[in-house]
Scaffold this motif. Structure first.
Motif, mmCIF file in Angstrom:
data_model
loop_
_atom_site.group_PDB
_atom_site.id
_atom_site.type_symbol
_atom_site.label_atom_id
_atom_site.label_comp_id
_atom_site.label_asym_id
_atom_site.label_seq_id
_atom_site.Cartn_x
_atom_site.Cartn_y
_atom_site.Cartn_z
ATOM 1 N N THR A 50 11.496 35.582 -28.215
ATOM 2 C CA THR A 50 12.509 34.900 -29.005
ATOM 3 C C THR A 50 13.738 34.602 -28.144
ATOM 4 N N HIS A 51 14.496 33.568 -28.545
ATOM 5 C CA HIS A 51 15.792 33.312 -27.918
ATOM 6 C C HIS A 51 16.919 33.766 -28.840
ATOM 7 N N ASP A 52 16.550 34.276 -30.027
ATOM 8 C CA ASP A 52 17.513 34.664 -31.052
ATOM 9 C C ASP A 52 17.771 36.170 -30.959
ATOM 10 N N GLN A 53 18.961 36.542 -30.496
ATOM 11 C CA GLN A 53 19.228 37.963 -30.287
ATOM 12 C C GLN A 53 19.260 38.752 -31.592
ATOM 13 N N SER A 54 19.594 38.113 -32.717
ATOM 14 C CA SER A 54 19.595 38.845 -33.992
ATOM 15 C C SER A 54 18.180 39.235 -34.395
ATOM 16 N N GLU A 55 17.192 38.369 -34.118
ATOM 17 C CA GLU A 55 15.789 38.716 -34.375
ATOM 18 C C GLU A 55 15.373 39.898 -33.513
ATOM 19 N N VAL A 94 0.218 32.744 -43.319
ATOM 20 C CA VAL A 94 -1.219 32.573 -43.072
ATOM 21 C C VAL A 94 -1.536 32.954 -41.623
ATOM 22 N N ALA A 95 -0.678 32.494 -40.713
ATOM 23 C CA ALA A 95 -0.878 32.838 -39.294
ATOM 24 C C ALA A 95 -0.782 34.342 -39.088
ATOM 25 N N LEU A 96 0.157 35.000 -39.773
ATOM 26 C CA LEU A 96 0.283 36.455 -39.680
ATOM 27 C C LEU A 96 -0.944 37.150 -40.271
ATOM 28 N N ALA A 97 -1.433 36.636 -41.392
ATOM 29 C CA ALA A 97 -2.623 37.219 -42.016
ATOM 30 C C ALA A 97 -3.834 37.098 -41.093
ATOM 31 N N ARG A 98 -3.962 35.940 -40.439
ATOM 32 C CA ARG A 98 -5.074 35.738 -39.507
ATOM 33 C C ARG A 98 -5.008 36.733 -38.355
ATOM 34 N N ALA A 99 -3.787 36.994 -37.867
ATOM 35 C CA ALA A 99 -3.635 37.976 -36.787
ATOM 36 C C ALA A 99 -3.975 39.373 -37.269
ATOM 37 N N SER A 100 -3.605 39.683 -38.520
ATOM 38 C CA SER A 100 -3.825 41.043 -39.021
ATOM 39 C C SER A 100 -5.298 41.361 -39.239
ATOM 40 N N VAL A 101 -6.111 40.371 -39.631
ATOM 41 C CA VAL A 101 -7.525 40.650 -39.894
ATOM 42 C C VAL A 101 -8.348 40.754 -38.615
ATOM 43 N N SER A 102 -7.770 40.349 -37.504
ATOM 44 C CA SER A 102 -8.536 40.339 -36.253
ATOM 45 C C SER A 102 -8.960 41.737 -35.832
ATOM 46 N N GLY A 103 -8.136 42.738 -36.223
ATOM 47 C CA GLY A 103 -8.464 44.106 -35.842
ATOM 48 C C GLY A 103 -8.039 44.446 -34.425
ATOM 49 N N HIS A 104 -7.409 43.498 -33.721
ATOM 50 C CA HIS A 104 -6.965 43.770 -32.357
ATOM 51 C C HIS A 104 -5.668 44.576 -32.384
ATOM 52 N N PRO A 105 -5.533 45.554 -31.514
ATOM 53 C CA PRO A 105 -4.340 46.426 -31.552
ATOM 54 C C PRO A 105 -3.084 45.786 -30.965
ATOM 55 N N LEU A 106 -3.255 44.684 -30.202
ATOM 56 C CA LEU A 106 -2.121 44.021 -29.560
ATOM 57 C C LEU A 106 -1.934 42.635 -30.151
ATOM 58 N N CYS A 107 -0.710 42.348 -30.602
ATOM 59 C CA CYS A 107 -0.398 41.036 -31.166
ATOM 60 C C CYS A 107 0.764 40.422 -30.402
ATOM 61 N N LEU A 108 0.576 39.198 -29.928
ATOM 62 C CA LEU A 108 1.614 38.471 -29.206
ATOM 63 C C LEU A 108 2.182 37.391 -30.118
ATOM 64 N N MET A 109 3.501 37.294 -30.169
ATOM 65 C CA MET A 109 4.159 36.309 -31.030
ATOM 66 C C MET A 109 5.130 35.468 -30.211
ATOM 67 N N ASP A 110 4.925 34.153 -30.232
ATOM 68 C CA ASP A 110 5.740 33.233 -29.431
ATOM 69 C C ASP A 110 6.690 32.447 -30.343
ATOM 70 N N GLU A 111 7.913 32.945 -30.482
ATOM 71 C CA GLU A 111 8.955 32.324 -31.316
ATOM 72 C C GLU A 111 8.400 31.875 -32.675
ATOM 73 N N PRO A 112 7.804 32.785 -33.437
ATOM 74 C CA PRO A 112 7.105 32.384 -34.667
ATOM 75 C C PRO A 112 8.021 31.897 -35.789
ATOM 76 N N LEU A 113 9.318 32.168 -35.692
ATOM 77 C CA LEU A 113 10.226 31.809 -36.792
ATOM 78 C C LEU A 113 11.099 30.600 -36.490
ATOM 79 N N SER A 114 10.927 29.984 -35.331
ATOM 80 C CA SER A 114 11.825 28.915 -34.901
ATOM 81 C C SER A 114 11.811 27.706 -35.820
ATOM 82 N N ASN A 115 10.688 27.450 -36.491
ATOM 83 C CA ASN A 115 10.583 26.270 -37.351
ATOM 84 C C ASN A 115 11.026 26.511 -38.786
#
Length: 353
Positions: free
Chosen positions: A192-197, A143-164
């Motif tokens: 991210t702090h996860d080098q595999s990501e 849902v958070a990704l969908a909200r970012a995608s509809v914004s129409g902004h060309p730049l998206c910042l993601m702060d450790e979105p998969l940690s939880n």
């Protein structure tokens, strides 16, 4: 081609401590940059500076040719995806996705079109009327990704979105993020702090260490040509092994690094470079990893096919191919020689070509 996002000598500290110091980097339009590093290295501070949630003490931030250094977050025309999802609990999926569009007074027809496309793209079809409490962690992050995608902004910042998320969901949502970025042509800066990501998602990786930019490059460059022992140890699983130069006939000012996949066991000590003691054994399914102990050595492991045939405490003989070794300065930790370069050795001196 000029960079879409450019950080120029950015510094932000508190009472002279923490934060980031003199960081410069460029991100091309449509690129995926990961900011990678351990806790406290400054990666989240750097993201907040790009977002406009913090302002630098020195340096400039340029977005799409415009100096935005002093602009607030609301003026920078970017979207953010957070670790904590940041969804409104009283709104359903559709209402959460379209919230920003509604605030910006986008027409109802256009909102519906954008939301429908985002729902389809992120695999949320059929969940539009559910509240966040009725969704799994992976669905909330979608849902958070969908909200970012509809914004129409060309730049998206993601702060450790998969940690939880658990390991299986992380892998699934990771694919969603990359597919979304490619489909929309987004420029993504991903912390991210996860080098595999970082290695699997990124076009470029910026490795942070103590507030400084340790190295920036493609995932392959960071893996194969680390600029320092810190980069060599942080990137890779298991990380690069390194040992004292004198163990291999080099001088004591050299550390020799080598990736574990290039280390092999020999039946005869005469055909090996060094001998080490087995301290731990890990069965991996496809093979067995032996952790080895050798004085003045860190991270020495070797993997062999099948189940363990060597006992704990046993001595093994290993080879470290010369054309796969990297030489680091023991005092500074900085790279001195990359693999495949020629070098001459004697008992006290190394000449690097």
């Amino acid at each position: 081609m000029s960079a879409f996002l450019s950080l120029q000598s950015i510094t932000r500290q508190w009472d002279g401590e923490g934060g980031v110091v003199n960081v410069s980097l460029d991100v091309e339009k449509g690129a995926f940059l990961s900011i990678l590093g351990p806790s406290g290295c400054g990666k989240s501070t750097l993201l907040r500076l790009i977002a406009g949630l913090e302002h630098p003490q020195t340096g400039s931030i340029i977005m799409d040719g415009q100096d935005v250094t002093e602009q607030n977050a609301s003026e920078r025309h970017l979207s953010m995806v957070f670790q904590s999802y940041a969804l409104f609990p009283h709104l359903n999926v559709t209402e959460n996705i379209q919230f920003g569009l509604k605030v910006r007074k986008v027409s109802k027809t256009e909102r519906a079109e954008r939301v429908a496309e985002a729902v389809e793209m992120t695999g949320l079809k059929g969940l539009e009327l559910r509240k966040p409490a009725e969704l799994s962690g992976g669905q909330r992050q979608r849902v958070a990704l969908a909200r970012a995608s509809v914004s129409g902004h060309p730049l998206c910042l993601m702060d450790e979105p998969l940690s939880n998320l658990d390991a299986k969901l992380r892998h699934s949502v990771r694919r969603d993020i990359k597919a979304l970025q490619r489909r929309l042509g987004l420029t993504v800066v991903y912390v991210t702090h996860d080098q595999s990501e970082a290695m699997s998602l990124s076009d470029q990786v910026a490795l942070m260490n103590g507030g400084h930019l340790e190295q920036i490059g493609t995932p392959a460059e960071l893996y194969n040509k680390p600029a320092s022992l810190f980069a060599a140890e942080f990137i890779g699983e298991p990380p690069m092994a390194h040992l004292a130069g004198e163990l291999l006939g080099l001088n004591d000012q050299i550390r020799v690094g080598i990736r574990p996949e290039f280390i092999s066991m020999e039946a005869d000590a005469r055909s090996a470079d060094v001998s080490a003691q087995v301290t731990d054994i890990e069965f991996l399914g496809s093979g067995t990893r032996y952790n080895l102990d050798l004085p003045s050595t860190k991270g020495l492991t070797v993997t062999a096919p099948g189940e363990a045939t060597i006992a704990m405490g046993e001595q093994v003989h290993i080879s470290l191919p010369e054309n796969k070794r990297l030489l680091f300065d023991a005092a500074s930790g900085k790279i001195k020689k990359e693999p495949t370069q020629n070098y001459e050795t004697d008992s006290r001196q190394t000449t690097v070509s």
